[in-house]
Motif scaffolding. Structure first.
Motif, PDB file in Angstrom:
ATOM      1  N   PHE A 147       0.835  -1.200   0.000  1.00 43.20           N
ATOM      2  CA  PHE A 147       0.000   0.000   0.000  1.00 43.20           C
ATOM      3  C   PHE A 147       0.868   1.248   0.000  1.00 43.20           C
ATOM      4  CE2 PHE A 147      -2.784  -3.235   1.807  1.00 43.20           C
ATOM      5  CZ  PHE A 147      -3.936  -3.044   1.049  1.00 43.20           C
ATOM      6  N   PRO A 148       0.732   2.098  -1.005  1.00 46.22           N
ATOM      7  CA  PRO A 148       1.588   3.296  -1.092  1.00 46.22           C
ATOM      8  C   PRO A 148       1.079   4.425  -0.200  1.00 46.22           C
ATOM      9  CG  PRO A 148       0.095   3.229  -2.963  1.00 46.22           C
ATOM     10  CD  PRO A 148      -0.162   1.964  -2.172  1.00 46.22           C
ATOM     11  N   ALA A 149       1.925   5.416  -0.016  1.00 44.94           N
ATOM     12  CA  ALA A 149       1.614   6.539   0.875  1.00 44.94           C
ATOM     13  C   ALA A 149       0.687   7.534   0.185  1.00 44.94           C
ATOM     14  CB  ALA A 149       2.897   7.244   1.289  1.00 44.94           C
ATOM     15  N   ASN A 150      -0.234   8.071   0.962  1.00 45.71           N
ATOM     16  CA  ASN A 150      -1.016   9.204   0.492  1.00 45.71           C
ATOM     17  C   ASN A 150      -0.226  10.474   0.780  1.00 45.71           C
ATOM     18  OD1 ASN A 150      -3.487  10.774  -0.275  1.00 45.71           O
ATOM     19  ND2 ASN A 150      -3.301  11.412   1.857  1.00 45.71           N
ATOM     20  N   THR A 151      -0.024  11.311  -0.234  1.00 43.07           N
ATOM     21  CA  THR A 151       0.822  12.503  -0.106  1.00 43.07           C
ATOM     22  C   THR A 151       0.050  13.805  -0.210  1.00 43.07           C
ATOM     23  OG1 THR A 151       1.274  12.642  -2.492  1.00 43.07           O
ATOM     24  CG2 THR A 151       2.714  11.212  -1.162  1.00 43.07           C
ATOM     25  N   ASN A 152      -1.250  13.721  -0.494  1.00 45.56           N
ATOM     26  CA  ASN A 152      -2.080  14.913  -0.681  1.00 45.56           C
ATOM     27  C   ASN A 152      -1.609  15.794  -1.829  1.00 45.56           C
ATOM     28  OD1 ASN A 152      -4.079  14.437   1.200  1.00 45.56           O
ATOM     29  ND2 ASN A 152      -2.982  15.432   2.863  1.00 45.56           N
ATOM     30  N   ILE A 153      -0.988  15.161  -2.823  1.00 46.69           N
ATOM     31  CA  ILE A 153      -0.760  15.819  -4.118  1.00 46.69           C
ATOM     32  C   ILE A 153      -1.850  15.290  -5.041  1.00 46.69           C
ATOM     33  CG2 ILE A 153       0.834  16.205  -6.024  1.00 46.69           C
ATOM     34  CD1 ILE A 153       3.099  15.435  -4.132  1.00 46.69           C
ATOM     35  N   LEU A 154      -2.737  16.160  -5.457  1.00 48.76           N
ATOM     36  CA  LEU A 154      -3.935  15.727  -6.162  1.00 48.76           C
ATOM     37  C   LEU A 154      -4.087  16.422  -7.506  1.00 48.76           C
ATOM     38  CD1 LEU A 154      -6.506  15.975  -3.205  1.00 48.76           C
ATOM     39  CD2 LEU A 154      -5.174  13.970  -3.882  1.00 48.76           C
ATOM     40  N   TYR A 155      -4.695  15.705  -8.421  1.00 52.56           N
ATOM     41  CA  TYR A 155      -5.294  16.299  -9.622  1.00 52.56           C
ATOM     42  C   TYR A 155      -6.793  16.189  -9.454  1.00 52.56           C
ATOM     43  CZ  TYR A 155      -7.414  16.420 -14.251  1.00 52.56           C
ATOM     44  OH  TYR A 155      -8.246  16.713 -15.303  1.00 52.56           O
ATOM     45  N   VAL A 156      -7.524  17.247  -9.746  1.00 56.28           N
ATOM     46  CA  VAL A 156      -8.968  17.210  -9.554  1.00 56.28           C
ATOM     47  C   VAL A 156      -9.680  17.900 -10.708  1.00 56.28           C
ATOM     48  CG1 VAL A 156      -8.954  19.310  -8.140  1.00 56.28           C
ATOM     49  CG2 VAL A 156     -10.849  17.688  -7.924  1.00 56.28           C
ATOM     50  N   ASP A 157     -10.706  17.249 -11.196  1.00 53.59           N
ATOM     51  CA  ASP A 157     -11.600  17.852 -12.179  1.00 53.59           C
ATOM     52  C   ASP A 157     -12.523  18.820 -11.442  1.00 53.59           C
ATOM     53  OD1 ASP A 157     -13.075  17.872 -14.871  1.00 53.59           O
ATOM     54  OD2 ASP A 157     -14.649  17.273 -13.474  1.00 53.59           O
ATOM     55  N   LEU A 158     -12.517  20.074 -11.836  1.00 53.71           N
ATOM     56  CA  LEU A 158     -13.218  21.101 -11.061  1.00 53.71           C
ATOM     57  C   LEU A 158     -14.729  20.887 -11.041  1.00 53.71           C
ATOM     58  CD1 LEU A 158     -11.162  24.255 -12.135  1.00 53.71           C
ATOM     59  CD2 LEU A 158     -11.143  23.114  -9.914  1.00 53.71           C
ATOM     60  N   ALA A 159     -15.300  20.494 -12.158  1.00 53.32           N
ATOM     61  CA  ALA A 159     -16.751  20.276 -12.190  1.00 53.32           C
ATOM     62  C   ALA A 159     -17.150  19.146 -11.249  1.00 53.32           C
ATOM     63  CB  ALA A 159     -17.209  19.983 -13.617  1.00 53.32           C
ATOM     64  N   SER A 160     -16.338  18.095 -11.195  1.00 47.92           N
ATOM     65  CA  SER A 160     -16.637  16.978 -10.296  1.00 47.92           C
ATOM     66  C   SER A 160     -16.491  17.396  -8.835  1.00 47.92           C
ATOM     67  CB  SER A 160     -15.701  15.802 -10.604  1.00 47.92           C
ATOM     68  OG  SER A 160     -15.875  15.353 -11.937  1.00 47.92           O
ATOM     69  N   ALA A 161     -15.448  18.173  -8.557  1.00 49.65           N
ATOM     70  CA  ALA A 161     -15.253  18.652  -7.187  1.00 49.65           C
ATOM     71  C   ALA A 161     -16.359  19.612  -6.779  1.00 49.65           C
ATOM     72  CB  ALA A 161     -13.889  19.341  -7.060  1.00 49.65           C
ATOM     73  N   GLU A 162     -16.804  20.431  -7.712  1.00 49.19           N
ATOM     74  CA  GLU A 162     -17.890  21.360  -7.401  1.00 49.19           C
ATOM     75  C   GLU A 162     -19.175  20.605  -7.086  1.00 49.19           C
ATOM     76  OE1 GLU A 162     -19.959  25.389  -9.232  1.00 49.19           O
ATOM     77  OE2 GLU A 162     -19.210  23.852 -10.605  1.00 49.19           O
ATOM     78  N   LEU A 163     -19.425  19.502  -7.783  1.00 43.43           N
ATOM     79  CA  LEU A 163     -20.608  18.703  -7.507  1.00 43.43           C
ATOM     80  C   LEU A 163     -20.601  18.207  -6.071  1.00 43.43           C
ATOM     81  CD1 LEU A 163     -23.181  17.381  -8.609  1.00 43.43           C
ATOM     82  CD2 LEU A 163     -21.792  15.426  -9.323  1.00 43.43           C
ATOM     83  N   VAL A 164     -19.423  17.842  -5.586  1.00 42.92           N
ATOM     84  CA  VAL A 164     -19.304  17.409  -4.193  1.00 42.92           C
ATOM     85  C   VAL A 164     -19.467  18.593  -3.251  1.00 42.92           C
ATOM     86  CG1 VAL A 164     -17.772  16.397  -2.469  1.00 42.92           C
ATOM     87  CG2 VAL A 164     -17.831  15.460  -4.779  1.00 42.92           C
ATOM     88  N   GLY A 165     -18.755  19.679  -3.528  1.00 41.28           N
ATOM     89  CA  GLY A 165     -18.799  20.839  -2.649  1.00 41.28           C
ATOM     90  C   GLY A 165     -20.156  21.489  -2.554  1.00 41.28           C
ATOM     91  N   SER A 166     -20.963  21.350  -3.585  1.00 32.51           N
ATOM     92  CA  SER A 166     -22.288  21.976  -3.593  1.00 32.51           C
ATOM     93  C   SER A 166     -23.374  21.046  -3.072  1.00 32.51           C
ATOM     94  CB  SER A 166     -22.644  22.407  -5.022  1.00 32.51           C
ATOM     95  OG  SER A 166     -22.714  21.279  -5.894  1.00 32.51           O
TER      96      SER A 166
END
Length: 932
Positions: free
Chosen positions: A598-617
């Motif tokens: 299991f690799p480390a989570n580093t909090n370096i992310l790529y995010v699709d803005l429309a998908s993230a907005e759907l979550v945030g809204s």
């Protein structure tokens, strides 16, 4: 597939309708009761009901959010506190509130509560007088009274001295023997009139504050409650034609009631709060909405069997109790950038090409207490972004890395590209004000004010682990801390950040934390973004091998079979604080599974803005991923009496990376192989020191570990320099393990401006041949640079005023960096540099700050578009070559020693007499030296 282990399913948008009306958590001491939450259109109401079987809720259990069950190591609660009686009282109060038709009736109900009536009667209306003078509206009055009803009256008690309520004595100030002694000592000290002042008539001196200060502080409390209420409207409040079930418009009542986290034995645990759901009146009947107590039931079950012999996995326990679906986790598979180099370079080129579609997001709101960073002049605590690292603040380092990618884009495509940057700040340690001031002082880094958006995250109250009470630091002032970087998605929606990105033509973004100083090394971030853009992914992780001693999460591939018979897959993260829940690190999983698979989570992310907005809204807790209340660590604070405390406690937190839980991909059949290629989430690997090395905690004196310290991260930067330059036929000392440098500095200091690449294949074409001796120092602050057969033994510092271009004023009057315009340039060919260099014996040296004392050094300073060239020459001892703007200095050997020639650059001043031309050939970038 590799070995698997069960894991609970997180919230997902895939089944958004069902998740909006799925089960939600309420903490009580009952094993088999549930609370049904009913609403009428115009009012907020609670009622209780008894569920005959816990398994009956299985049909509504679409998702089970994370619940950590590790007992907190702290003293048991005071025997004076009646847990069962308090829960019964709160449940009775909710039942009566459920019958109220409006806010006025709810206030009447709360006023009839014994605790509320006792509180205000005992205070002899001191608080009431102040509240009346403030002319509060009904909602504000309800917040204040609900605060008392929920057992947080001590927050108000803390400010009574300021508002004339010294005579207040009530059960709200319940004291243990220790508390009684401490309060008595405080009163004795205050009663000593050593300065001739007047006593307040109760054996205590009058408070140094005034009633006006008390009113101001009380208004601050209301502001805190309102801001928390406003931000957490996704789990409470009325928005438009949507009515969302929650703590009521009284955020305080239900939140704190839930925070009691009570058990039959009064033992505190670390729990997650999952509160809200969205109700659309057009499609859902309110009477059918039920608030299930699955989390509390699970906690009680686990505590009952929490012995060394009988401890079981939390996900197994919940499955048995609730009949909910089980997840399995597998080691995720992804592109290994260090192995598949051809595809890695292609992916990086996709990232460069897609730079105009990308934004940048920095979550900088954390308190960074472990750094212990203070202003040397004022002694004030500073946020992590202000850490002076390698000669500049960490925030400046993030922007340098970003500008290096933009410079690369300009060199390849000949176009200007300025990436919009969104920065989440907070008020803790004056974070927002200091970051704003830094940006203003540096004139917004030559990027224009319009290309930045700073948005401030709310602070949430910290609670004590043994009884859920809010910690109080000042009169009327609860101790508040940032609510975790996971609030960034909802906050970005609330503050219009997504819309702002769209207005700048961006559709995706990369996310990076400020303490990670190596995240932009070589092609990691560019390849991550390139794959995400190329294949239309929703979310991507940059990962690496896990360090077994690190406080970091792991990335996992989630697999589950849904109630509908579909198979769902996605990359997600398990935080290190949750390992106990899944049997990680306690012998139930082989330890090698963490390191090797299991690799480390580093909090370096790529995010699709429309998908993230759907979550945030989204309404409900979907917009606040990974919500937890972690009470494992002690909170150190000074209360309003000046007494220092260290208590186990925590605050409501969210985890940014667990937005991934909303992006699972579903299939009709099980995918044993190749599912990572078609999922909406993905992962790339690289060597650990090219992905993550953090400067997030201060090294303590005598500590033999450098992990996650500035000293340790500097060594990783030096290791990267070795990996890079040793492949350029440059002889350089190899760096050994961290333990070799516990009591000394690194074997050399090499700091290269990222605009030299940032891709290593670009840098390698600028450096060829020569050597760097042990104890040497090389600093190159220039992008147009050539090194051919240079032998360095000592210190060489090259600083260009215009590293990547020059500043021009745009039509709006803002200073903008024009890439490739009038850059400083340096050529070194067949050069020997010999001097005494750094004084490595100086005890004042702080290498990670690049604050060192030198005996001698060669310094080359380039103003404007100045050029420096040294050919076939030996430079010994201390030298400073300062080249004026629009001039070229050439250094050669002569019969009498070094010959220095200086002449103006008459033509081609904007481009200089030479420059590197970048060309794409296949999947590679090739450089050609163009001389004019």
């Amino acid at each position: 597939m590799a070995r698997t282990t069960p894991i609970l399913h997180h919230n997902t948008l895939l089944f958004s309708l069902e998740s909006k009306i799925s089960s939600h958590t309420l903490f009580t001491s009952s094993h088999n009761k549930s609370v049904q939450l009913k609403r009428s259109l115009g009012s907020i109401s609670f009622s209780s009901s008894v569920s005959s079987s816990s398994s009956s809720s299985a049909s509504s259990c679409l998702r089970i959010t994370r619940v950590s069950t590790a007992p907190v190591e702290c003293a048991p609660p005071s025997p004076e506190f009646d847990f069962d009686g308090e829960i019964a009282r709160l449940k009775s109060l909710r039942s009566r509130l459920s019958e109220s038709r409006n806010l006025e009736e709810k206030i009447e109900v709360i006023d009839s509560d014994l605790r509320v009536s006792s509180f205000f009667n005992a205070s002899k209306n001191a608080i009431s007088r102040v509240l009346t003078s403030l002319d509060l509206d009904l909602y504000e009055m309800f917040l204040i009274k609900a605060l008392v009803a929920a057992g947080q009256g001590h927050v108000l008690v803390s400010g009574l001295d300021l508002v004339g309520g010294d005579e207040f004595e009530t059960v709200e100030r319940r004291r243990t023997a220790l508390k009684t002694t401490l309060y008595s000592l405080v009163e004795m000290i205050e009663s000593c009139d050593v300065n001739g002042g007047e006593s307040d008539g109760f054996g205590r001196k009058g408070h140094v504050g005034s009633q006006d200060e008390g009113v101001t502080a009380l208004k601050g409390l209301l502001k805190t409650l309102y801001e928390v209420e406003r931000f957490y409207d996704c789990i409470g409040g009325i928005i438009g034609d949507k009515f969302r079930i929650t703590e009521t418009s009284c955020f305080v009542l239900l939140l704190v009631g839930l925070m009691f986290q009570l058990t039959d034995h009064g033992c505190p645990v670390k729990c997650q709060i999952d509160l809200g759901i969205e109700i659309d009146f057009a499609s859902v009947h309110l009477d059918h909405i039920q608030l299930e107590e699955i989390y509390q039931i699970t906690i009680l079950e686990l505590l009952t069997h929490a012995t060394a012999e009988k401890q079981v996995n939390c996900s197994q326990q919940i499955n048995e109790v609730m009949g909910c679906e089980i997840l399995e986790i597998h080691p995720p598979r992804g592109l290994d950038l260090s192995q598949n180099t051809d595809y890695a370079t292609q992916a990086a080129l996709w990232g460069v090409e897609g730079l105009p579609d990308l934004g940048e997001i920095y979550p900088l709101g954390g308190s960074a207490d472990r750094l212990g960073l203070v202003d040397p002049h004022t002694g004030e605590c500073l946020p992590a972004a202000m850490l002076p690292y390698c000669g500049r603040t960490l925030l400046e380092g993030l922007i340098r890395d970003l500008q290096a990618r933009e410079f690369l884009y300009h060199k390849i495509y000949g176009k200007q590209c300025i990436t919009p940057v969104a920065i989440m700040t907070s008020s803790v340690k004056s974070n927002h004000e200091r970051i704003t001031a830094l940006c203003e002082r540096l004139r917004w880094f030559g990027r224009g004010r319009s290309n930045f958006q700073l948005f401030e995250q709310p602070l949430v109250p910290a609670v004590r682990a043994d009884d859920g009470q809010w910690l109080v630091s000042e009169p009327f002032t609860p101790l508040c801390k940032p609510g975790g970087h996971g609030v960034i998605w909802k906050l970005a929606f609330d503050r219009g950040i997504f819309k702002w990105f769209y207005e700048h033509g961006r559709k995706s973004a990369t996310v990076r934390q400020v303490s990670n100083v190596v995240a932009a090394t070589d092609l990691t971030m560019l390849a991550l973004a390139g794959i995400g853009l190329r294949y239309g992914k929703k979310l991507g992780f940059a990962s690496c091998k896990q360090n077994s001693g690190a406080t970091e999460g792991i990335n996992v591939l989630i697999e589950k079979k849904t109630h509908e018979g579909m198979w769902a897959y996605g990359i997600s993260c398990i935080e290190y604080t949750e390992f106990d829940k899944f049997g990680i690190g306690d012998g139930r999983l082989p330890s090698k599974s963490l390191d090797a698979e299991f690799p480390a989570n580093t909090n370096i992310l790529y995010v699709d803005l429309a998908s993230a907005e759907l979550v945030g809204s989204s309404y409900g807790h979907v917009s606040l991923p990974g919500m937890v209340l972690n009470t494992k660590k002690p909170i150190v604070y000074t209360d309003h009496f000046g007494i220092r405390h260290s208590v186990f406690g925590g605050r409501l937190e969210c985890t940014m990376q667990n937005i991934a839980d909303n992006f699972v991909s579903t299939y009709s059949a099980r995918h044993y192989k190749g599912v990572e290629d078609v999922m909406d989430t993905f992962l790339v690997y690289n060597e650990r020191r090219r992905v993550t090395s953090s400067a997030k905690k201060k090294r303590r004196h005598g500590d033999k570990s450098l992990h996650q310290t500035p000293e340790g991260s500097l060594l990783d930067i030096m290791r990267n320099a070795y990996d890079l330059l040793s492949c350029c036929a440059i002889k350089i000392p190899k760096i050994e393990g961290n333990d070799k440098y516990i009591n000394s500095g690194p074997p050399f200091l090499i700091l290269l401006h990222p605009a030299l690449g940032p891709l290593w294949e670009v840098i390698r074409q600028k450096f060829q041949g020569g050597s760097i001796a042990r104890g040497s120092e090389l600093q190159v602050e220039a992008a147009e640079f050539l090194w051919r057969n240079v032998q360095l033994d000592g210190s060489m510092i090259i600083v260009a005023e215009n590293v990547m271009g020059s500043i021009a004023i745009d039509k709006d009057g803002e200073p903008i960096l024009q890439y490739g315009h009038r850059c400083g340039k340096c050529k070194l060919q067949n050069v020997k540099v010999q001097n005494k260099g750094i004084n490595w014996n100086c005890e004042d040296n702080v290498y990670w700050k690049h604050d060192v004392r030198r005996h001698e050094a060669l310094k080359i300073i380039l103003h404007g578009n100045a050029e420096f060239e040294a050919i076939n020459v030996t430079l010994q001892g201390n030298h400073v070559f300062e080249v004026p703007d629009n001039n070229k200095m050439k250094i050669t050997s002569g019969d009498s020693g070094v010959v220095v020639q200086l002449h103006p650059i008459e033509e081609k001043m904007d481009t200089g007499s030479w420059f590197w031309e970048y060309k794409i050939k296949g999947t590679n970038i090739e450089l050609e030296l163009v001389e004019l």
